[in-house]
Design an enzyme around this catalytic site. Sequence first.
Site, PDB file in Angstrom:
ATOM      1  N   PRO A 107       0.815  -1.223   0.000  1.00 54.01           N
ATOM      2  CA  PRO A 107       0.000   0.000   0.000  1.00 54.01           C
ATOM      3  C   PRO A 107       0.848   1.273   0.000  1.00 54.01           C
ATOM      4  O   PRO A 107       0.334   2.357  -0.265  1.00 54.01           O
ATOM      5  CB  PRO A 107      -0.839  -0.120   1.281  1.00 54.01           C
ATOM      6  CG  PRO A 107      -0.230  -1.203   2.087  1.00 54.01           C
ATOM      7  CD  PRO A 107       0.586  -2.050   1.186  1.00 54.01           C
ATOM      8  N   GLU A 130       2.303  -7.627   8.401  1.00 56.46           N
ATOM      9  CA  GLU A 130       2.395  -6.161   8.496  1.00 56.46           C
ATOM     10  C   GLU A 130       3.338  -5.578   7.454  1.00 56.46           C
ATOM     11  O   GLU A 130       3.635  -4.392   7.480  1.00 56.46           O
ATOM     12  CB  GLU A 130       2.843  -5.738   9.897  1.00 56.46           C
ATOM     13  CG  GLU A 130       1.977  -6.283  11.021  1.00 56.46           C
ATOM     14  CD  GLU A 130       0.512  -5.912  10.878  1.00 56.46           C
ATOM     15  OE1 GLU A 130       0.221  -4.728  10.708  1.00 56.46           O
ATOM     16  OE2 GLU A 130      -0.331  -6.836  10.918  1.00 56.46           O
ATOM     17  N   ARG A 145      -4.244  -7.476 -20.978  1.00 55.25           N
ATOM     18  CA  ARG A 145      -5.118  -6.893 -22.011  1.00 55.25           C
ATOM     19  C   ARG A 145      -4.311  -6.202 -23.102  1.00 55.25           C
ATOM     20  O   ARG A 145      -4.795  -5.990 -24.191  1.00 55.25           O
ATOM     21  CB  ARG A 145      -6.093  -5.878 -21.391  1.00 55.25           C
ATOM     22  CG  ARG A 145      -7.060  -6.494 -20.410  1.00 55.25           C
ATOM     23  CD  ARG A 145      -8.001  -5.452 -19.816  1.00 55.25           C
ATOM     24  NE  ARG A 145      -8.840  -4.813 -20.813  1.00 55.25           N
ATOM     25  CZ  ARG A 145      -9.908  -5.379 -21.348  1.00 55.25           C
ATOM     26  NH1 ARG A 145     -10.266  -6.601 -20.995  1.00 55.25           N
ATOM     27  NH2 ARG A 145     -10.618  -4.729 -22.250  1.00 55.25           N
ATOM     28  N   ASP A 188     -10.365   0.700 -24.493  1.00 52.45           N
ATOM     29  CA  ASP A 188     -10.716   0.652 -23.075  1.00 52.45           C
ATOM     30  C   ASP A 188     -10.816   2.069 -22.519  1.00 52.45           C
ATOM     31  O   ASP A 188     -10.077   2.954 -22.934  1.00 52.45           O
ATOM     32  CB  ASP A 188      -9.627  -0.064 -22.254  1.00 52.45           C
ATOM     33  CG  ASP A 188      -9.716  -1.574 -22.380  1.00 52.45           C
ATOM     34  OD1 ASP A 188     -10.657  -2.062 -23.014  1.00 52.45           O
ATOM     35  OD2 ASP A 188      -8.824  -2.247 -21.830  1.00 52.45           O
TER      36      ASP A 188
HETATM   37  N1  ADE Z   1      -0.907  -5.124   0.049  1.00 53.71           N
HETATM   38  C1  ADE Z   1      -1.771  -4.707   0.993  1.00 53.71           C
HETATM   39  N2  ADE Z   1      -2.501  -3.665   0.569  1.00 53.71           N
HETATM   40  C2  ADE Z   1      -2.111  -3.415  -0.714  1.00 53.71           C
HETATM   41  C3  ADE Z   1      -2.476  -2.456  -1.697  1.00 53.71           C
HETATM   42  N3  ADE Z   1      -3.417  -1.543  -1.467  1.00 53.71           N
HETATM   43  N4  ADE Z   1      -1.842  -2.496  -2.882  1.00 53.71           N
HETATM   44  C4  ADE Z   1      -0.878  -3.400  -3.124  1.00 53.71           C
HETATM   45  N5  ADE Z   1      -0.473  -4.323  -2.238  1.00 53.71           N
HETATM   46  C5  ADE Z   1      -1.093  -4.346  -1.040  1.00 53.71           C
END
Ligand code: ADE
Length: 230
Positions: free
Chosen positions: A89, A116, A154, A169
């Site tokens: 993330p 984590e 794609r 697309d």
């Molecule tokens: N792992 C946990 N959350 C994620 C996300 N939003 N994007 C990519 N990998 C992740």
Amino acid sequence: MRFDVLTLFPQMFAGYLSHSLLAKAIEKRLVDVQLHDIRDWAKGKHNKVDDRPFGGGPGMVMMVEPVVECVEAIRPLAEPPGRLIQLTPQGRRLDQSIVEELSGEERLILLCGRYEGFDERVSEILQPDAISVGDYVLNGGEVAAMVIVDAVIRHVPGVLGDEESSKQDSFSGEQRHLEWAQYTRPREYRGHVVPDVLMSGNHEQIAAWRAEQGRLRTEARERGEMKNEE
Ligand code: ADE
């Protein structure tokens, strides 16, 4: 195009790999997806791949050794060495231009985390590109890796029946508009009818109507986004 997916849960990909467009692309040998279980590189008799964070705190951290050694073992299995992508993330947020950029690679190595996150030395040593699929936290990188494979293939020539269709697309090419409203049979359902213009056979009028619809949808979404940011 080849994808190597490094994960603690290779079984999660079984259903996804065996269906639809991807299954056909694999059968036609346009796409190759190789799964690798990071646990195979675990040390010690307990096959440990995660441990408590130094300094305390909740959760478990993926250990540096099995991850680095797994990547180092996988890289020479094919040519070219490929681009290493860590799903996290904290990464660069995926969008269509990144998808198009990735589709220019011959090989992607997708590193999925759990718990984590990874020991920071994974990034220090391997210097991956970090990619996020959105500003929310998933339970792991596996679903995010599937998102990347799904969007990228794609753009692999021959994967879509009609080679032009990925260019049409939404978000692709210069016109990053949303797609127009689509209808198919029946012509009327519960009092909702298909717009007359689509039944007119007048291709110019249909094209103009669709362009207008696409524009309106894009504008509506942009207004919606601004509302969210308030
Ligand atoms: N792992 C946990 N959350 C994620 C996300 N939003 N994007 C990519 N990998 C992740």
